[in-house]
Scaffold this active site. Structure first.
Site, PDB file in Angstrom:
ATOM      1  N   GLY A 106       1.644   1.225  -5.950  1.00  0.00           N
ATOM      2  CA  GLY A 106       1.380   0.052  -6.786  1.00  0.00           C
ATOM      3  C   GLY A 106       1.390  -1.204  -5.952  1.00  0.00           C
TER       4      GLY A 106
ATOM      5  N   GLY B 295      -6.959   6.457 -13.137  1.00  0.00           N
ATOM      6  CA  GLY B 295      -6.907   5.874 -11.798  1.00  0.00           C
ATOM      7  C   GLY B 295      -5.691   6.319 -10.992  1.00  0.00           C
TER       8      GLY B 295
ATOM      9  CG  LEU C   6      -7.610  -9.452  -0.170  1.00  0.00           C
ATOM     10  CD1 LEU C   6      -6.169  -9.855   0.041  1.00  0.00           C
ATOM     11  CD2 LEU C   6      -8.529 -10.667  -0.075  1.00  0.00           C
ATOM     12  N   GLY C   7      -7.048  -4.952  -0.327  1.00  0.00           N
ATOM     13  CA  GLY C   7      -7.116  -4.073  -1.504  1.00  0.00           C
ATOM     14  C   GLY C   7      -5.887  -4.321  -2.359  1.00  0.00           C
TER      15      GLY C   7
ATOM     16  CE  LYS D 200       3.135   8.849   0.819  1.00  0.00           C
ATOM     17  NZ  LYS D 200       2.715   8.993  -0.589  1.00  0.00           N
TER      18      LYS D 200
ATOM     19  CD  GLU E  41      11.581   0.999   3.892  1.00  0.00           C
ATOM     20  OE1 GLU E  41      11.348   2.155   3.509  1.00  0.00           O
ATOM     21  OE2 GLU E  41      12.629   0.663   4.467  1.00  0.00           O
TER      22      GLU E  41
ATOM     23  CE  LYS F 242      -0.458   8.523   2.277  1.00  0.00           C
ATOM     24  NZ  LYS F 242      -1.134   7.256   2.009  1.00  0.00           N
TER      25      LYS F 242
END
Lengths: 428, 428
Positions: free
Chosen positions: A302, A187, A11-12, A205, A129, A105
């Site tokens: 994000g 950040g 739950l970040g 990736k 995805e 990833k």
């Protein structure tokens, strides 16, 4: 209608986004899949911690097994990160017939094939995805939209931190160290930025994209990696003067059946669409034999962009559940992996040398290129205003990595060369 | 393995590409779907005509019903174009249980809902990725990847002909008429270019994208249309001086539950990613509430890019056949369509006026804007070197279409204004 029950691991930032979208768009989602989607349990590290989002306390647990082993839960959404323990959770979830959506990833780059095999064995879906380029639907594009094509080249700006740093260095003429510090304060970079700035995150990736694009099992070790920590503001200045930007590019290429994958700071011509992708944005350029040149651009990270991809995957899982076809849409690599060797890998190079400012130096240097059969596209010699040396800037035509390594090794032994200042791959 | 049999309607540019990809990539396709894919019959206008591609003569027919009514054929691939007759073919094909892949934007924009309903009734697939923006997988992206998001805005360069013309006008300072002639000579524009240059082709594509993006049945009549035939090289010069490019943009927007759709030449700020999409390339920019800003770029037309999308759709149909789930992946619009009225549609405007060069003119003009409550972002008055009039350039803040119409109507009656030279929507 029986609700679909989701167990959320983590739950970040992304986990919070997933809760927001699933709750905020509930009626839209229900119209699409025909059932309510309920986040039944949420795994957190500390159940006492204050949060930005309200999740009923009876849903919160710090015991992953309480979620994985709950027979009521249909789908596990994994946004906690981590590798070995997380893998254990997901493998057991699949064995218990739960579908998996993951944004991880690291896990997919290292253990993707094992997880996909386990999913197939148990007729479960695994979608990922969000693991590459956040909100950009590049996984679905490579596995479905370009299914009829042969991918020749994938070039990606797939790490927002390094693109932020390089963009700032380019636009403001700032130094790497200063911009890194700023990125950390904002950040955008971690206090230990190694995984981002040394290219490891991008390499993971690219292993995922290479596996999908070339339909062969690309491993992380197959990706050669160089980060941006040695990029100087002078390098960027030279690049710009010659009509290039410096970007950390992941490049996956195929010629015939041989492939190569790398991540490195690259001088890319300004007219190329990927050269103007700035800041924390990501983009993936795909060149297919039939489709030609395409590019996909968007937020690479994000809360909400990444959660959009996670929830779209969740919708796919639920649709498959309704149709009874889970575990059958996996793209399983069916091609043998044939990696190019250093003789076969070829590209253009930018080389900046500091040399003795005396007659015959350029002749000596061009002789070395000729000896290893590297042909030159342009050569510029100019005095260096700061010291008694001269500068030579060379751009080669496509040259094999093997030959270039020999040239550079030879240069190190050449007395007339004071220093090999910088070497970059050149694209576009 | 029983082969999947395809009936191909049309052997023009895209049809030829479909044959090339299906035959050239046969083993790759077979690895993905588990069966050979065979082009069983091909509809052509003239069976005698010489062609660039060899198709066995027994496969060629000029009788569409011979294909539609062949019980052996599983999938109809429609790349012949046309509307009413073509619709008849596809409706009967669906009634006979055949799946449909089409590249026909005209048909889908006009009769999409009817065709999709027929497909659902008969448990058949209809896929149409190639109908918008050729090789760019925007249909799949809107219907699947962004399924969890709320789309706020779609802006598209979805017509290559007009983008070629505007790019040339911008880069070379050439006139519309000269560049149109060149485009016709190069084969980028038809001898009757009306559908492209007057924006109708783009409007059809925007109706399709709007239907998917807003999940409501958008009709062609809902799209307001203005083409590029009145765009002058001077307009483009002014735009560039102010930091804009002129592009023919399809714009679909939503605020709350109200939507609006339009196609018009638009001044778009150069820093916007869509402003640098040049030549015959297409791009679709999508702004989602959660995913943020994304853009998808690629070839909008051409034999192989378009055929790539067609064959990818064919692969999806065949995968669904194997799973027995055809006709269940259709995205059916489930929202009521609520169109904005002219009071609700609002955007920035660029206005170029030729006015009498005397005192008090600017005051009179700004008074009119004030009367209709249109506020101004910038005003520039300058003498016109070519004649005794002065030029006034105005950029407004967001103003409702209703108010702007009133302003322009008032201007026509104002003696101090010699001519309303040009009016453009402004974005970015």
């Amino acid at each position: 209608m029986k609700p679909i029950k989701v167990g959320l691991l983590g739950l970040g930032t992304v986990g919070t986004g997933v809760v927001r979208i699933v709750e905020g768009h509930q009626s839209d989602l229900q119209s699409q899949v025909g059932s309510p989607i309920v986040i039944e349990k949420v795994l957190v590290k500390n159940v006492e911690k204050a949060r930005n989002i309200s999740v009923s306390t009876h849903k919160i647990t710090d015991d992953a097994w309480d979620i994985i082993r709950d027979p009521e839960i249909d789908v596990i959404v994994e946004v906690m990160g981590g590798i070995e323990t997380t893998k254990e959770y997901l493998i057991e979830a699949l064995e218990r017939g739960k579908h998996v959506v993951t944004a991880n990833k690291d896990l997919m780059a290292l253990h993707g094939p094992e997880i996909m095999a386990k999913a197939q064995e148990h007729h479960c879906d695994v979608f990922y995805e969000a693991s590459v380029a956040g909100g950009i639907p590049i996984i679905r594009t490579l596995s479905e939209s370009f299914s009829s094509d042969r991918i020749l080249k994938i070039m990606g700006i797939v790490n927002g931190t390094t693109n932020f740093i390089l963009t700032k260095m380019s636009q403001e003429g700032a130094s790497y160290a200063d911009v890194l510090k700023e990125a950390q304060e904002l950040g955008y970079a971690e206090s230990d930025p190694t995984s981002d700035v040394e290219g490891l995150d991008a390499a993971r990736k690219m292993a995922i994209l290479g596996t999908l694009g070339f339909r062969a099992n690309v491993a992380l070790e197959d990706v050669s990696v160089r980060g941006i920590s040695q990029v100087t503001k002078d390098d960027i200045l030279y690049a710009k003067r010659l009509g290039y930007e410096v970007k950390l590019l992941g490049i996956a290429e195929r010629q015939d059946e041989h492939i190569s994958l790398s991540v490195q700071p690259t001088m890319i011509r300004k007219s190329h669409p990927i050269a103007s992708v700035n800041g924390v944005f990501n983009a993936v350029y795909v060149h297919g034999e039939a489709v030609g040149e395409t590019m996909f651009y968007g937020a690479g990270a994000g809360e909400l962009p990444t959660a959009t991809s996670v929830v779209a995957d969740l919708v796919s899982v639920v649709k498959n559940m309704k149709l009874g076809v889970n575990g059958q849409h996996c793209t399983v690599p069916y091609k043998e992996k044939k990696l190019k060797n250093d003789e076969q890998i070829a590209y253009k190079n930018f080389i900046l040398l500091h040399v003795q400012d005396k007659a015959g130096v350029l002749a000596r240097i061009t002789q070395v290129f000729a000896e290893y059969e590297v042909s030159l596209a342009s050569v510029l010699q100019q005095p260096n205003p700061d010291n008694p040396e001269a500068e030579i800037i060379i751009i080669t035509h496509d040259a094999s990595k093997a030959s270039m390594d020999k040239v550079l090794k030879h240069f190190e032994e050449l007395e007339v060369i004071r220093k090999i200042k910088s070497v970059y791959r050149v694209e576009g």
